[in-house]
Scaffold this active site. Sequence first.
Site, PDB file in Angstrom:
ATOM      1  N   HIS A 267      13.578  75.379  13.350  1.00 46.62           N
ATOM      2  CA  HIS A 267      12.339  76.131  13.566  1.00 46.62           C
ATOM      3  C   HIS A 267      11.861  76.751  12.273  1.00 46.62           C
ATOM      4  O   HIS A 267      12.680  77.158  11.444  1.00 46.62           O
ATOM      5  CB  HIS A 267      12.544  77.230  14.631  1.00 46.62           C
ATOM      6  CG  HIS A 267      11.262  77.664  15.231  1.00 46.62           C
ATOM      7  ND1 HIS A 267      10.486  78.645  14.674  1.00 46.62           N
ATOM      8  CD2 HIS A 267      10.593  77.188  16.305  1.00 46.62           C
ATOM      9  CE1 HIS A 267       9.388  78.779  15.406  1.00 46.62           C
ATOM     10  NE2 HIS A 267       9.422  77.907  16.399  1.00 46.62           N
ATOM     11  N   ASP A 318      11.614  72.733  22.554  1.00 45.42           N
ATOM     12  CA  ASP A 318      11.378  71.368  23.040  1.00 45.42           C
ATOM     13  C   ASP A 318      12.630  70.671  23.569  1.00 45.42           C
ATOM     14  O   ASP A 318      12.526  69.707  24.315  1.00 45.42           O
ATOM     15  CB  ASP A 318      10.767  70.514  21.917  1.00 45.42           C
ATOM     16  CG  ASP A 318       9.339  70.929  21.623  1.00 45.42           C
ATOM     17  OD1 ASP A 318       8.562  70.997  22.576  1.00 45.42           O
ATOM     18  OD2 ASP A 318       9.021  71.204  20.461  1.00 45.42           O
TER      19      ASP A 318
HETATM   20  N1  CMC Z   1      17.155  68.000  11.905  1.00 38.79           N
HETATM   21  C1  CMC Z   1      17.857  67.969  10.773  1.00 38.79           C
HETATM   22  N2  CMC Z   1      17.746  68.880   9.800  1.00 38.79           N
HETATM   23  C2  CMC Z   1      16.856  69.878   9.994  1.00 38.79           C
HETATM   24  C3  CMC Z   1      16.090  69.973  11.161  1.00 38.79           C
HETATM   25  C4  CMC Z   1      16.267  68.979  12.133  1.00 38.79           C
HETATM   26  N3  CMC Z   1      15.565  69.023  13.266  1.00 38.79           N
HETATM   27  N4  CMC Z   1      15.284  71.068  11.078  1.00 38.79           N
HETATM   28  C5  CMC Z   1      15.556  71.645   9.910  1.00 38.79           C
HETATM   29  N5  CMC Z   1      16.492  70.923   9.253  1.00 38.79           N
HETATM   30  C6  CMC Z   1      17.082  71.224   7.956  1.00 38.79           C
HETATM   31  C7  CMC Z   1      16.079  71.028   6.845  1.00 38.79           C
HETATM   32  O1  CMC Z   1      16.052  69.693   6.386  1.00 38.79           O
HETATM   33  C8  CMC Z   1      16.643  71.992   5.829  1.00 38.79           C
HETATM   34  O2  CMC Z   1      17.810  71.406   5.281  1.00 38.79           O
HETATM   35  P1  CMC Z   1      18.192  71.582   3.725  1.00 38.79           P
HETATM   36  O3  CMC Z   1      18.298  73.062   3.505  1.00 38.79           O
HETATM   37  O4  CMC Z   1      19.468  70.851   3.612  1.00 38.79           O
HETATM   38  O5  CMC Z   1      17.041  70.952   2.989  1.00 38.79           O
HETATM   39  C9  CMC Z   1      17.103  73.148   6.666  1.00 38.79           C
HETATM   40  O6  CMC Z   1      17.407  72.593   7.940  1.00 38.79           O
HETATM   41  C10 CMC Z   1      16.099  74.260   6.825  1.00 38.79           C
HETATM   42  O7  CMC Z   1      14.892  73.748   7.339  1.00 38.79           O
HETATM   43  P2  CMC Z   1      13.593  74.667   7.443  1.00 38.79           P
HETATM   44  O8  CMC Z   1      13.056  74.915   6.088  1.00 38.79           O
HETATM   45  O9  CMC Z   1      13.924  75.836   8.272  1.00 38.79           O
HETATM   46  O10 CMC Z   1      12.600  73.706   8.251  1.00 38.79           O
HETATM   47  P3  CMC Z   1      11.000  73.751   8.276  1.00 38.79           P
HETATM   48  O11 CMC Z   1      10.529  75.111   8.541  1.00 38.79           O
HETATM   49  O12 CMC Z   1      10.448  73.099   7.074  1.00 38.79           O
HETATM   50  O13 CMC Z   1      10.714  72.791   9.501  1.00 38.79           O
HETATM   51  C11 CMC Z   1      10.562  72.011  11.700  1.00 38.79           C
HETATM   52  C12 CMC Z   1      10.646  73.251  10.807  1.00 38.79           C
HETATM   53  C13 CMC Z   1      10.370  72.485  13.119  1.00 38.79           C
HETATM   54  C14 CMC Z   1       9.358  71.160  11.280  1.00 38.79           C
HETATM   55  C15 CMC Z   1      11.872  71.212  11.563  1.00 38.79           C
HETATM   56  O14 CMC Z   1      12.948  72.005  11.991  1.00 38.79           O
HETATM   57  C16 CMC Z   1      11.834  69.897  12.336  1.00 38.79           C
HETATM   58  O15 CMC Z   1      11.278  68.916  11.850  1.00 38.79           O
HETATM   59  N6  CMC Z   1      12.412  69.868  13.565  1.00 38.79           N
HETATM   60  C17 CMC Z   1      12.376  68.646  14.375  1.00 38.79           C
HETATM   61  C18 CMC Z   1      11.078  68.530  15.126  1.00 38.79           C
HETATM   62  C19 CMC Z   1      10.962  69.568  16.202  1.00 38.79           C
HETATM   63  O16 CMC Z   1      11.871  69.762  16.998  1.00 38.79           O
HETATM   64  N7  CMC Z   1       9.801  70.218  16.277  1.00 38.79           N
HETATM   65  C20 CMC Z   1       9.538  71.277  17.253  1.00 38.79           C
HETATM   66  C21 CMC Z   1       9.370  72.596  16.545  1.00 38.79           C
HETATM   67  S1  CMC Z   1       9.482  74.074  17.498  1.00 38.79           S
HETATM   68  C22 CMC Z   1       8.472  73.955  18.851  1.00 38.79           C
HETATM   69  C23 CMC Z   1       7.153  73.346  18.641  1.00 38.79           C
HETATM   70  O17 CMC Z   1       6.416  73.684  17.735  1.00 38.79           O
HETATM   71  O18 CMC Z   1       6.832  72.473  19.466  1.00 38.79           O
END
Ligand code: CMC
Length: 381
Positions: A267, A318
């Site tokens: 998230h 989700d």
């Molecule tokens: N799977 C694998 N690694 C992850 C994931 C994931 N789902 N989410 C975050 N990470 C990793 C990310 O790559 C980073 O790793 P590192 O430090 O090694 O580079 C670390 O965790 C921190 O990530 P972050 O900066 O907190 O992530 P973000 O804010 O850029 O992205 C997100 C948030 C929701 C886009 C992402 O978590 C994601 O793509 N999740 C999968 C899709 C998903 O479930 N979306 C629904 C979001 S919440 C409800 C909604 O809006 O519908």
Amino acid sequence: MIQHMINNHDKVVTRGLRDVAAAETKISFVDPLGTLYYLGYNIDALVEHVCYEEVVYLILYGKLPTKNELDELRSQLISEMQLPEAIVNSIKSFPLTSHPMEVLRTEVSHLSMYDPDPDYTSEQANRRRAIRLVAKVPTIVSTLHRLRTNQQLVAPSDEFGFPEHFLYLFRGKPADSEEKESIDRFMTLHADHGFNASTFAARVTASTNSDMYSAVTCAVGTLKGPLHGGASEKVMYMLDDINTEAEVEDYIQGMLDDQKKIMGFGHRVYRAEDPRTKHLREIAENLCHRTNTLNLYNLCIRIENVVHEKKKIFPNVDFYAAVTLNALGVPFEFFTPFFASSRVSGWTAHVMEQYKDAVLLRPSSRYVGEYGRPFVPIEKR
Ligand code: CMC
């Protein structure tokens, strides 16, 4: 020109607008430590004690309703559920291969043509419009599903509350008490969530003084993406891919090795578990128990543990929303439309709040392209 270049290159880009506060809001607060408030009420209390229609009232009017106010809103919602005939015919005309979110995006836009004055933005007119959208989005979703599966359309009736009505129009049979409570809580938990991407898209559109239908159309298009609401459908494809709990470890490791995101995890704001997860986990467990699909629920628990062990991230809204909707008999491709059918209450409230703020949302950028390229006439390129 040199001065412009210097100023431009000094600009700091906040990638992904992370932590940028784009406006003030009273509608909801997403606490990174793992609490969610609607108008100051903790979501944990709301989900236990009030129904979805009370949440809609709270979000649109800023206070919880009295009994009379609630009855009135409920009857307004039910009477607004009916769609113009032209919308039903239009839904019939789309290719069967189109995704329900594409249809929803198009039909929300289409609805504005049946509003006598979509650009008249008094507060009263906008509230009426918000109620119309909150009522009609679930009917668009249900109508599409009934038509796609060659089933008779079901007419709204004032026999049911609003969320169970949605399930009734969608599935064609009344929900029992546990399903009724599950869909009510699902919709409450999805009603609003700070400046998430789709809400922000709606607010940007509203900030140009464009109409509410345009804003909600942009929001639907934004929610559709798999990094946002589109994740719930993808969760189900992942669960379908993994056959047993014993396969989870290798499957997840494989995804991480390939730099793939695990859908339904992570998230932007929460640094602890998403506060909606515990409720949806519980709803999913109860429904899986009833539908003899506890193997799916247990698979989810295993995935949750493995992902947390490897990446220290938590499931978001989700993940268990997908299992919940699956157990309610909703086909995978309709998961995000169910999310939209609940979030439309938040979107419309944010649009009204944005109109009051009366400021154009228009960020800048750091230009990293070239300057002063020599112009070459077309015949010489
Ligand atoms: N799977 C694998 N690694 C992850 C994931 C994931 N789902 N989410 C975050 N990470 C990793 C990310 O790559 C980073 O790793 P590192 O430090 O090694 O580079 C670390 O965790 C921190 O990530 P972050 O900066 O907190 O992530 P973000 O804010 O850029 O992205 C997100 C948030 C929701 C886009 C992402 O978590 C994601 O793509 N999740 C999968 C899709 C998903 O479930 N979306 C629904 C979001 S919440 C409800 C909604 O809006 O519908």
